[in-house]
Design a protein around this motif. Sequence first.
Motif, PDB file in Angstrom:
ATOM      1  N   LYS A  13     -46.162 -14.747  64.351  1.00  8.41           N
ATOM      2  CA  LYS A  13     -46.224 -16.027  63.650  1.00  8.41           C
ATOM      3  C   LYS A  13     -45.598 -17.116  64.515  1.00  8.41           C
ATOM      4  O   LYS A  13     -46.124 -18.220  64.600  1.00  8.41           O
ATOM      5  N   SER A  72     -47.903 -16.002  52.515  1.00  6.22           N
ATOM      6  CA  SER A  72     -49.345 -15.810  52.586  1.00  6.22           C
ATOM      7  C   SER A  72     -49.754 -14.530  51.890  1.00  6.22           C
ATOM      8  O   SER A  72     -48.911 -13.703  51.521  1.00  6.22           O
ATOM      9  N   TYR A  97     -50.333  -0.082  56.661  1.00  2.00           N
ATOM     10  CA  TYR A  97     -51.512  -0.868  56.312  1.00  2.00           C
ATOM     11  C   TYR A  97     -52.783  -0.043  56.399  1.00  2.00           C
ATOM     12  O   TYR A  97     -53.781  -0.363  55.753  1.00  2.00           O
ATOM     13  N   PHE A 154     -52.705  -8.023  62.391  1.00  2.00           N
ATOM     14  CA  PHE A 154     -51.777  -7.176  61.645  1.00  2.00           C
ATOM     15  C   PHE A 154     -52.282  -7.049  60.211  1.00  2.00           C
ATOM     16  O   PHE A 154     -53.293  -7.643  59.846  1.00  2.00           O
ATOM     17  N   TYR A 156     -53.837  -6.789  56.801  1.00  5.84           N
ATOM     18  CA  TYR A 156     -55.177  -6.543  56.270  1.00  5.84           C
ATOM     19  C   TYR A 156     -56.298  -7.012  57.207  1.00  5.84           C
ATOM     20  O   TYR A 156     -57.474  -6.963  56.839  1.00  5.84           O
ATOM     21  N   ASP A 157     -55.944  -7.463  58.404  1.00 11.16           N
ATOM     22  CA  ASP A 157     -56.959  -7.976  59.333  1.00 11.16           C
ATOM     23  C   ASP A 157     -58.139  -7.022  59.565  1.00 11.16           C
ATOM     24  O   ASP A 157     -59.289  -7.472  59.613  1.00 11.16           O
ATOM     25  N   LYS A 177     -58.370 -16.429  66.343  1.00 14.47           N
ATOM     26  CA  LYS A 177     -57.905 -16.353  64.955  1.00 14.47           C
ATOM     27  C   LYS A 177     -57.126 -17.615  64.573  1.00 14.47           C
ATOM     28  O   LYS A 177     -57.311 -18.164  63.486  1.00 14.47           O
ATOM     29  N   HIS A 182     -55.961 -19.153  57.927  1.00 11.49           N
ATOM     30  CA  HIS A 182     -55.228 -19.815  56.846  1.00 11.49           C
ATOM     31  C   HIS A 182     -53.927 -20.424  57.376  1.00 11.49           C
ATOM     32  O   HIS A 182     -53.597 -21.560  57.089  1.00 11.49           O
ATOM     33  N   ARG A 183     -53.192 -19.663  58.202  1.00  6.08           N
ATOM     34  CA  ARG A 183     -51.893 -20.141  58.696  1.00  6.08           C
ATOM     35  C   ARG A 183     -52.088 -21.282  59.690  1.00  6.08           C
ATOM     36  O   ARG A 183     -51.381 -22.276  59.641  1.00  6.08           O
TER      37      ARG A 183
HETATM   38  P1  IMP Z   1     -45.695 -13.024  54.285  1.00  8.14           P
HETATM   39  O1  IMP Z   1     -46.431 -14.319  54.189  1.00  8.14           O
HETATM   40  O2  IMP Z   1     -45.049 -12.850  55.611  1.00  8.14           O
HETATM   41  O3  IMP Z   1     -44.807 -12.793  53.120  1.00  8.14           O
HETATM   42  O4  IMP Z   1     -46.764 -11.847  54.264  1.00  8.14           O
HETATM   43  C1  IMP Z   1     -47.753 -11.730  53.338  1.00  8.14           C
HETATM   44  C2  IMP Z   1     -48.592 -10.499  53.547  1.00  8.14           C
HETATM   45  O5  IMP Z   1     -49.953 -10.910  53.428  1.00  8.14           O
HETATM   46  C3  IMP Z   1     -48.512  -9.837  54.908  1.00  8.14           C
HETATM   47  O6  IMP Z   1     -47.553  -8.861  54.950  1.00  8.14           O
HETATM   48  C4  IMP Z   1     -49.895  -9.224  55.029  1.00  8.14           C
HETATM   49  O7  IMP Z   1     -49.965  -8.060  54.301  1.00  8.14           O
HETATM   50  C5  IMP Z   1     -50.769 -10.243  54.335  1.00  8.14           C
HETATM   51  N1  IMP Z   1     -51.299 -11.225  55.308  1.00  8.14           N
HETATM   52  C6  IMP Z   1     -50.988 -12.545  55.369  1.00  8.14           C
HETATM   53  N2  IMP Z   1     -51.630 -13.139  56.396  1.00  8.14           N
HETATM   54  C7  IMP Z   1     -52.349 -12.175  56.991  1.00  8.14           C
HETATM   55  C8  IMP Z   1     -53.200 -12.175  58.147  1.00  8.14           C
HETATM   56  O8  IMP Z   1     -53.426 -13.176  58.835  1.00  8.14           O
HETATM   57  N3  IMP Z   1     -53.739 -10.984  58.450  1.00  8.14           N
HETATM   58  C9  IMP Z   1     -53.514  -9.854  57.753  1.00  8.14           C
HETATM   59  N4  IMP Z   1     -52.723  -9.783  56.705  1.00  8.14           N
HETATM   60  C10 IMP Z   1     -52.137 -10.944  56.299  1.00  8.14           C
END
Ligand code: IMP
Length: 197
Positions: A13, A72, A97, A154, A156-157, A177, A182-183
């Motif tokens: 990130k 996210s 995962y 990482f 669910y990608d 990506k 989204h990020r």
């Molecule tokens: P957090 O935003 O770090 O709390 O994580 C939220 C969770 O959503 C992650 O652990 C993943 O399981 C999933 N997630 C969020 N963004 C992604 C992504 O870009 N790829 C895959 N999984 C995601």
Amino acid sequence: MERVIFATGNEGKMREIRSILADTYTEILSMKEAEIRAEVTEDGKTYEENALIKARAVAEAVSGGIVMADDSGLEIDFLNREPGVYSARYMGENTSYHVKNANLISRLEGVPEEKRTARFVCAIAAVLPDGRELTVRAAIEGRIGYEEKGSNGFGYDPIFYVPELGRTTAELTEEEKNLISHRGKALRLMKEELKKI
Ligand code: IMP
């Protein structure tokens, strides 16, 4: 320009955050680099609430600079938008995962292509030095695949298929990506919001 501290310990990130914010901020630090430790319970009901909980906790521990945090998740329409805000905790925080992805695929067994719609959602919160708070949200739309594909990224990608690209987000390079994720979108939105104030 001002300093930004991003409330995450995730290096992947941080790379994305640095590449998107570098043209606007001279100092972009992770919590670790800023030597901040903050215990947070992400018990919000929305992505925005959770992002704010994290950003506020770090803002309390620092003086000066903008504090940002993200939250996210993956929403699968056929599963009533599960796992959603519980994405990290789905089937337990320590479950691999590979297991989580296999479980989601099996819950969609027999579900046709057009009903496998899903999105990754990301909210970013910012707490400004004067206490003002901002949140933004962005998403990327896709479909849940029938098997895991790809080894980049990482979480669910490997099961998140982007129809326009004909690939899962685990089959994209980090740069590819970041352009559509989204990020990435939420970070660029936040950058625009901060320019206005
Ligand atoms: P957090 O935003 O770090 O709390 O994580 C939220 C969770 O959503 C992650 O652990 C993943 O399981 C999933 N997630 C969020 N963004 C992604 C992504 O870009 N790829 C895959 N999984 C995601």
